[in-house]
Design a protein around this motif. Structure first.
Motif, PDB file in Angstrom:
ATOM      1  N   ALA A 103       0.816  -1.214   0.000  1.00  0.00           N
ATOM      2  CA  ALA A 103       0.000   0.000   0.000  1.00  0.00           C
ATOM      3  C   ALA A 103       0.851   1.266   0.000  1.00  0.00           C
ATOM      4  O   ALA A 103       0.610   2.194  -0.793  1.00  0.00           O
ATOM      5  N   TRP A 104       1.833   1.328   0.912  1.00  0.00           N
ATOM      6  CA  TRP A 104       2.613   2.564   1.009  1.00  0.00           C
ATOM      7  C   TRP A 104       3.395   2.828  -0.287  1.00  0.00           C
ATOM      8  O   TRP A 104       3.535   3.975  -0.698  1.00  0.00           O
ATOM      9  N   GLN A 145       2.503   1.873  -3.319  1.00  0.00           N
ATOM     10  CA  GLN A 145       1.548   2.281  -4.346  1.00  0.00           C
ATOM     11  C   GLN A 145       1.232   3.772  -4.222  1.00  0.00           C
ATOM     12  O   GLN A 145       1.226   4.497  -5.227  1.00  0.00           O
ATOM     13  N   TRP A 146       0.978   4.241  -2.988  1.00  0.00           N
ATOM     14  CA  TRP A 146       0.695   5.656  -2.795  1.00  0.00           C
ATOM     15  C   TRP A 146       1.899   6.520  -3.197  1.00  0.00           C
ATOM     16  O   TRP A 146       1.740   7.578  -3.820  1.00  0.00           O
ATOM     17  N   ASN A 173       2.284   6.517  -7.092  1.00  0.00           N
ATOM     18  CA  ASN A 173       1.237   7.339  -7.713  1.00  0.00           C
ATOM     19  C   ASN A 173       1.506   8.828  -7.492  1.00  0.00           C
ATOM     20  O   ASN A 173       1.319   9.651  -8.406  1.00  0.00           O
ATOM     21  N   GLY A 174       1.952   9.185  -6.290  1.00  0.00           N
ATOM     22  CA  GLY A 174       2.260  10.585  -6.021  1.00  0.00           C
ATOM     23  C   GLY A 174       3.426  11.089  -6.859  1.00  0.00           C
ATOM     24  O   GLY A 174       3.374  12.195  -7.412  1.00  0.00           O
TER      25      GLY A 174
END
Length: 236
Positions: free
Chosen positions: A128-129, A131-132, A135-136
């Protein structure tokens, strides 16, 4: 025979054109995008063990995460290559190299396409971390590269690249004269005319939009490289 009637000191080249703010800002934006890609590479290296455990649990085999790790390693390597490429292009753009501006448009456009696809894909859903973060970084670099491409295409930027090219050509021509320390002037005597001596100029190199064959070969190689990057991002 020809007669030498005098010699004048070799003229000095004019000062290099002043770099406009649009080009300066574009180089900073390209360097900023490269810095974010380096951060993405480091983060991807740290996330590899977590991806390996995640996909191993899904596949329920010891080697289930090997393919994911390979894809992440490929993505990290391409991010490093892309960062180095754009740092080099930023340096060359700052000195008004027309070929570098064309390459910045080509690679910048392809990198914008990759950055736009990452948030829309499911390439980094395992952690999750990460992926964020990816994307950022994709969104930020998308904005940076879009602004850089636009700034490099502004009229004031085009004028700077053209004047920089003319300045380099003038320096090269005067450097040839400086080998002799003067600019010779010749004339033929009135009673015995003869052939005039002339400085032989180098033949003009044929280019297309400021690029020779090696430049377009580099563009073709870069297009192939970035398509591989897209495939790695979608299947990583």
């Amino acid at each position: 025979m020809t007669g030498l009637i005098g010699a004048t000191p070799a003229p000095q080249p004019q000062a290099a054109p002043e770099r406009p703010r649009s080009v300066l800002a574009a180089t900073y934006l390209l360097g900023g995008a490269a810095a974010f890609w380096l951060a993405a590479m480091i983060a991807t290296m740290f996330a590899m063990p977590q991806y390996e455990r995640h996909y191993t649990e899904i596949a329920r085999t010891p080697d289930g995460g090997a393919l994911a790790v390979f894809g992440l390693a490929l993505t990290a390597g391409l991010a490093l290559i892309g960062a180095a490429l754009f740092i080099l292009l930023a340096f060359l753009d700052a000195f008004g190299r027309p070929a570098a501006r064309v390459l910045s448009w080509v690679f910048g456009g392809l990198a914008i396409a990759v950055a736009g696809l990452i948030p829309l894909s499911e390439a980094f859903t395992g952690v999750a971390w990460h992926q964020w973060l990816m994307n950022g970084i994709a969104i930020v670099t998308l904005a940076f590269l879009t602004a850089a491409v636009v700034l490099l295409g502004m009229p004031v930027s085009s004028q700077y690249f053209r004047r920089s090219q003319e300045h380099r050509q003038e320096r090269a021509r005067l450097a040839q004269w400086a080998r002799y320390g003067f600019v010779p002037e010749f004339r033929a005597p009135a009673t015995q005319p003869g052939p005039q001596m002339a400085i032989r100029e180098a033949p003009e190199r044929r280019t297309l939009y400021g690029l020779g064959w090696e430049g377009w070969a580099g563009i073709a190689a870069g297009i192939v490289l970035l398509f591989v990057m897209i495939a790695a991002a979608l299947n990583g």
